[in-house]
Scaffold this active site. Structure first.
Site, PDB file in Angstrom:
ATOM      1  N   GLU A  60       0.894  -1.316   0.055  1.00  0.00           N
ATOM      2  CA  GLU A  60       0.054   0.049  -0.026  1.00  0.00           C
ATOM      3  C   GLU A  60       0.923   1.468   0.044  1.00  0.00           C
ATOM      4  O   GLU A  60       0.229   2.310   0.377  1.00  0.00           O
ATOM      5  CB  GLU A  60      -0.903   0.069   1.334  1.00  0.00           C
ATOM      6  CG  GLU A  60      -1.910  -1.038   0.975  1.00  0.00           C
ATOM      7  CD  GLU A  60      -3.316  -0.936   2.185  1.00  0.00           C
ATOM      8  OE1 GLU A  60      -4.217  -0.348   1.746  1.00  0.00           O
ATOM      9  OE2 GLU A  60      -2.868  -0.821   3.173  1.00  0.00           O
ATOM     10  N   HIS A 113      -5.442   0.473  10.345  1.00  0.00           N
ATOM     11  CA  HIS A 113      -6.507  -0.286  10.539  1.00  0.00           C
ATOM     12  C   HIS A 113      -7.290  -0.205  12.004  1.00  0.00           C
ATOM     13  O   HIS A 113      -7.929  -0.970  12.465  1.00  0.00           O
ATOM     14  CB  HIS A 113      -6.446  -1.535  10.177  1.00  0.00           C
ATOM     15  CG  HIS A 113      -5.589  -1.747   8.795  1.00  0.00           C
ATOM     16  ND1 HIS A 113      -4.921  -2.870   8.683  1.00  0.00           N
ATOM     17  CD2 HIS A 113      -5.566  -1.130   7.744  1.00  0.00           C
ATOM     18  CE1 HIS A 113      -3.897  -2.567   7.625  1.00  0.00           C
ATOM     19  NE2 HIS A 113      -4.520  -1.519   7.007  1.00  0.00           N
ATOM     20  N   HIS A 130     -11.605  -1.200   5.529  1.00  0.00           N
ATOM     21  CA  HIS A 130     -10.338  -1.442   5.688  1.00  0.00           C
ATOM     22  C   HIS A 130      -9.675  -0.513   6.865  1.00  0.00           C
ATOM     23  O   HIS A 130      -9.031  -1.068   7.586  1.00  0.00           O
ATOM     24  CB  HIS A 130      -9.864  -0.853   4.193  1.00  0.00           C
ATOM     25  CG  HIS A 130      -8.317  -0.647   4.243  1.00  0.00           C
ATOM     26  ND1 HIS A 130      -7.674  -0.109   3.228  1.00  0.00           N
ATOM     27  CD2 HIS A 130      -7.260  -0.934   5.053  1.00  0.00           C
ATOM     28  CE1 HIS A 130      -6.407  -0.153   3.270  1.00  0.00           C
ATOM     29  NE2 HIS A 130      -6.114  -0.274   4.432  1.00  0.00           N
TER      30      HIS A 130
HETATM   31 ZN   LIG Z   1      -4.164  -0.711   4.870  1.00  0.00          ZN
END
Ligand SMILES: [Zn+2]
Length: 237
Positions: free
Chosen positions: A76, A97, A166
């Protein structure tokens, strides 16, 4: 590489966010390179609570590592590269998260500033719907520049954007400000959920003026919690 103080702050940020329960085995924090604004610093792919100075790598704004040396990269990293590309005023980014925040990304209840410590939420907290940018069959991760660019657009001038199903991304002008905001976003979410339960859905939030003034006040004392959290996370005196 930039000055050792920034690397030290970035390592501390990783450890603090882990110690404060904002990240666990997952999540990451980056800083823009102070002398090379089209580069940023981010650890190799690993648990933030274990990051040391040797793990910090340099990336360009395409999310490519300058000196990869075979190290695994965070999938990411495009969250960071695209936000730095779109928002020149941002110098630090946290992806987490953060558990208490998740419910606000999947319901119609907006995350709003419940007390002065989280007054930066007064700028609004948009929710990123990955299906709009990536279709109905992603793995929910921001794993390419297009998804990163869509997320960067969604956050706009806000300090925080929620990613449905997410987590959330928090930005700041400094590493310390981004860490402060990431910690208090999680605290706010927990308190707001509790207040909504207690108040039967009726909760009084900070108004825009209160949020703006409290944010100004907090700016002057960012180093106070930072020093405490750093000590708790890293030990020492
Ligand atoms: Zn993430």
């Amino acid at each position: 590489m930039p000055k050792p103080e920034l690397i030290e702050d970035l390592v501390a940020a990783n450890r603090i966010l882990s110690d404060q329960g904002v990240v666990d085995g997952f999540g990451h924090v980056s800083a823009r390179h102070p002398e090379e604004p089209r580069r940023f610093l981010l650890a190799r792919s690993m648990a933030p609570g274990l990051v040391t100075a040797d793990d910090i790598m340099e990336f360009d704004l395409d999310g490519a590592a300058l000196d990869p040396r075979g190290r695994t990269l965070y999938v990411e990293r495009f969250i960071h590269s695209e936000i730095y590309k779109a928002h020149p005023e941002v110098n630090a980014v946290v992806d987490s998260h953060s558990p208490s925040v998740i419910p606000f990304g999947v319901t119609k209840v907006p995350l709003r500033p419940i007390y002065h410590m989280s007054s930066f939420l007064g700028a609004g907290v948009p929710v990123f719907e990955i299906r709009e940018a990536g279709g109905p069959a992603t793995d929910m991760l921001i794993r390419n520049p297009d998804l990163g660019a869509a997320l960067a657009q969604k956050i706009g001038a806000s300090a925080v954007v929620l990613m449905r199903g997410h987590g959330d991304v928090v930005v700041g002008r400094t590493v310390r400000q981004a860490v402060f905001r990431a910690v208090y976003t999680e605290v706010n979410a927990k308190l707001q959920a509790e207040a909504l339960r207690l108040g039967g859905g009726e909760v009084e939030f900070l108004n825009d003026e209160e949020a703006a003034k409290a944010s100004q006040t907090n700016e002057a004392v960012l180093s106070r919690p930072w020093e405490l959290w750093k000590r708790q996370a890293l030990g020492g005196s």
